[in-house]
Design a protein around this motif. Structure first.
Motif, mmCIF file in Angstrom:
data_model
loop_
_atom_site.group_PDB
_atom_site.id
_atom_site.type_symbol
_atom_site.label_atom_id
_atom_site.label_comp_id
_atom_site.label_asym_id
_atom_site.label_seq_id
_atom_site.Cartn_x
_atom_site.Cartn_y
_atom_site.Cartn_z
ATOM 1 N N MET A 228 -6.699 -14.662 38.134
ATOM 2 C CA MET A 228 -5.929 -15.232 37.067
ATOM 3 C C MET A 228 -4.603 -14.473 36.898
ATOM 4 S SD MET A 228 -6.011 -17.622 34.928
ATOM 5 C CE MET A 228 -5.545 -18.200 33.370
ATOM 6 N N LEU A 229 -4.667 -13.166 37.011
ATOM 7 C CA LEU A 229 -3.447 -12.368 36.861
ATOM 8 C C LEU A 229 -2.441 -12.668 37.968
ATOM 9 C CD1 LEU A 229 -4.975 -8.960 35.766
ATOM 10 C CD2 LEU A 229 -3.813 -10.635 34.346
ATOM 11 N N ILE A 230 -2.940 -12.887 39.180
ATOM 12 C CA ILE A 230 -2.047 -13.224 40.288
ATOM 13 C C ILE A 230 -1.384 -14.574 40.028
ATOM 14 C CG2 ILE A 230 -1.960 -13.774 42.751
ATOM 15 C CD1 ILE A 230 -4.243 -11.743 43.117
ATOM 16 N N SER A 231 -2.141 -15.540 39.528
ATOM 17 C CA SER A 231 -1.585 -16.866 39.229
ATOM 18 C C SER A 231 -0.529 -16.780 38.133
ATOM 19 C CB SER A 231 -2.693 -17.820 38.795
ATOM 20 O OG SER A 231 -3.617 -17.989 39.826
ATOM 21 N N ILE A 232 -0.786 -15.983 37.113
ATOM 22 C CA ILE A 232 0.195 -15.810 36.025
ATOM 23 C C ILE A 232 1.457 -15.136 36.546
ATOM 24 C CG2 ILE A 232 0.624 -14.578 33.862
ATOM 25 C CD1 ILE A 232 -2.326 -15.105 33.156
ATOM 26 N N ALA A 233 1.310 -14.139 37.410
ATOM 27 C CA ALA A 233 2.482 -13.457 37.966
ATOM 28 C C ALA A 233 3.326 -14.413 38.801
ATOM 29 C CB ALA A 233 2.039 -12.256 38.807
ATOM 30 N N ILE A 234 2.675 -15.229 39.638
ATOM 31 C CA ILE A 234 3.412 -16.210 40.442
ATOM 32 C C ILE A 234 4.124 -17.204 39.536
ATOM 33 C CG2 ILE A 234 3.149 -18.112 42.083
ATOM 34 C CD1 ILE A 234 0.842 -16.477 43.335
ATOM 35 N N PHE A 235 3.441 -17.672 38.498
ATOM 36 C CA PHE A 235 4.042 -18.612 37.556
ATOM 37 C C PHE A 235 5.282 -18.011 36.896
ATOM 38 C CE2 PHE A 235 4.411 -19.865 33.084
ATOM 39 C CZ PHE A 235 4.738 -21.203 33.242
ATOM 40 N N LEU A 236 5.195 -16.761 36.448
ATOM 41 C CA LEU A 236 6.329 -16.132 35.766
ATOM 42 C C LEU A 236 7.514 -15.921 36.701
ATOM 43 C CD1 LEU A 236 4.477 -13.554 33.497
ATOM 44 C CD2 LEU A 236 5.563 -15.711 32.819
ATOM 45 N N VAL A 237 7.251 -15.557 37.952
ATOM 46 C CA VAL A 237 8.341 -15.377 38.917
ATOM 47 C C VAL A 237 9.046 -16.707 39.184
ATOM 48 C CG1 VAL A 237 8.852 -14.836 41.331
ATOM 49 C CG2 VAL A 237 7.394 -13.319 39.999
ATOM 50 N N VAL A 238 8.258 -17.758 39.410
ATOM 51 C CA VAL A 238 8.849 -19.074 39.670
ATOM 52 C C VAL A 238 9.598 -19.570 38.444
ATOM 53 C CG1 VAL A 238 8.315 -21.488 40.185
ATOM 54 C CG2 VAL A 238 7.209 -19.660 41.468
ATOM 55 N N LEU A 239 9.054 -19.369 37.257
ATOM 56 C CA LEU A 239 9.729 -19.778 36.020
ATOM 57 C C LEU A 239 11.056 -19.045 35.858
ATOM 58 C CD1 LEU A 239 9.548 -21.443 33.391
ATOM 59 C CD2 LEU A 239 8.502 -19.429 32.347
ATOM 60 N N ALA A 240 11.082 -17.753 36.128
ATOM 61 C CA ALA A 240 12.321 -16.983 36.015
ATOM 62 C C ALA A 240 13.376 -17.479 37.000
ATOM 63 C CB ALA A 240 12.034 -15.498 36.246
ATOM 64 N N ILE A 241 12.972 -17.779 38.224
ATOM 65 C CA ILE A 241 13.921 -18.287 39.218
ATOM 66 C C ILE A 241 14.448 -19.653 38.804
ATOM 67 C CG2 ILE A 241 14.130 -19.095 41.606
ATOM 68 C CD1 ILE A 241 12.156 -16.870 42.372
ATOM 69 N N MET A 242 13.585 -20.499 38.264
ATOM 70 C CA MET A 242 14.026 -21.827 37.821
ATOM 71 C C MET A 242 15.010 -21.733 36.658
ATOM 72 S SD MET A 242 10.541 -24.081 38.167
ATOM 73 C CE MET A 242 11.180 -25.345 37.110
ATOM 74 N N ILE A 243 14.716 -20.876 35.683
ATOM 75 C CA ILE A 243 15.627 -20.719 34.539
ATOM 76 C C ILE A 243 16.963 -20.165 35.011
ATOM 77 C CG2 ILE A 243 15.992 -19.408 32.418
ATOM 78 C CD1 ILE A 243 12.995 -19.782 31.854
ATOM 79 N N TYR A 244 16.926 -19.185 35.907
ATOM 80 C CA TYR A 244 18.161 -18.634 36.452
ATOM 81 C C TYR A 244 18.965 -19.725 37.160
ATOM 82 C CZ TYR A 244 21.258 -16.282 39.729
ATOM 83 O OH TYR A 244 22.362 -15.906 40.445
ATOM 84 N N SER A 245 18.308 -20.542 37.982
ATOM 85 C CA SER A 245 19.001 -21.603 38.720
ATOM 86 C C SER A 245 19.571 -22.659 37.785
ATOM 87 C CB SER A 245 18.046 -22.280 39.703
ATOM 88 O OG SER A 245 17.648 -21.368 40.682
ATOM 89 N N ILE A 246 18.840 -22.996 36.740
ATOM 90 C CA ILE A 246 19.319 -24.006 35.787
ATOM 91 C C ILE A 246 20.591 -23.539 35.108
ATOM 92 C CG2 ILE A 246 18.785 -25.081 33.554
ATOM 93 C CD1 ILE A 246 15.867 -25.294 34.549
ATOM 94 N N PHE A 247 20.614 -22.299 34.651
ATOM 95 C CA PHE A 247 21.802 -21.810 33.951
ATOM 96 C C PHE A 247 22.951 -21.474 34.901
ATOM 97 C CE2 PHE A 247 18.708 -21.072 30.537
ATOM 98 C CZ PHE A 247 19.383 -21.735 29.512
ATOM 99 N N THR A 248 22.660 -21.079 36.113
ATOM 100 C CA THR A 248 23.709 -20.737 37.066
ATOM 101 C C THR A 248 24.390 -21.977 37.637
ATOM 102 O OG1 THR A 248 22.502 -18.745 37.664
ATOM 103 C CG2 THR A 248 24.208 -19.457 39.172
ATOM 104 N N HIS A 249 23.668 -23.027 37.883
ATOM 105 C CA HIS A 249 24.200 -24.199 38.574
ATOM 106 C C HIS A 249 24.379 -25.413 37.666
ATOM 107 C CE1 HIS A 249 23.621 -21.989 42.245
ATOM 108 N NE2 HIS A 249 22.358 -21.776 41.932
ATOM 109 N N ARG A 250 24.536 -25.201 36.380
ATOM 110 C CA ARG A 250 24.713 -26.354 35.487
ATOM 111 C C ARG A 250 26.131 -26.899 35.584
ATOM 112 N NH1 ARG A 250 24.334 -21.949 31.482
ATOM 113 N NH2 ARG A 250 26.415 -21.714 30.627
ATOM 114 N N LYS A 251 26.278 -28.150 35.207
ATOM 115 C CA LYS A 251 27.574 -28.826 35.333
ATOM 116 C C LYS A 251 28.626 -28.240 34.406
ATOM 117 C CE LYS A 251 27.622 -33.524 36.911
ATOM 118 N NZ LYS A 251 27.577 -34.906 36.561
ATOM 119 N N SER A 252 28.239 -27.829 33.221
ATOM 120 C CA SER A 252 29.222 -27.344 32.254
ATOM 121 C C SER A 252 29.883 -26.052 32.695
ATOM 122 C CB SER A 252 28.554 -27.127 30.893
ATOM 123 O OG SER A 252 27.587 -26.110 30.984
#
Length: 110
Positions: free
Chosen positions: A1-25
């Protein structure tokens, strides 16, 4: 379970970073390049592969072996194998070759 949570948090952080870095505004007026498409594909395939590896190799193989290898390892006088399903119980006496299924039912007035 801890491994799954760690993978989820890493992917979530990368997605949030990509959303804010590559937004149209932020001034990005061009379409997403081919390299960014490949990175986006990797962001979905890599976590899937890691979770599949964790699920089937790390957890699945030891569970499979513990169930199938320790099935009849005993010095008891009688071996009874009981398997539960949703509304049924299956009883098996391997040495005697007896196997039957019991359905959990109640009378109609209850």
């Amino acid at each position: 379970m801890l491994i799954s949570i760690a993978i989820f948090l890493v992917v979530l952080a990368i997605m949030i970073y990509s959303i804010f870095t590559h937004r149209k505004s932020k001034g990005h007026q061009r379409l997403i390049s081919q390299a960014q498409h490949e990175v986006t594909g990797d962001l979905t395939l890599v976590p899937f592969a890691l979770l599949a590896l964790h699920r089937f190799v790390v957890m699945g193989i030891p569970a499979y072996h513990s169930v199938h290898d320790e099935d009849t390892k005993t010095d008891a006088d009688m071996v009874l194998k009981v398997t539960g399903s949703q509304w049924k119980w299956q009883y098996e006496y391997p040495a005697e070759g007896i196997k039957f299924v019991s359905t959990m039912t109640t009378s109609k007035n209850k």
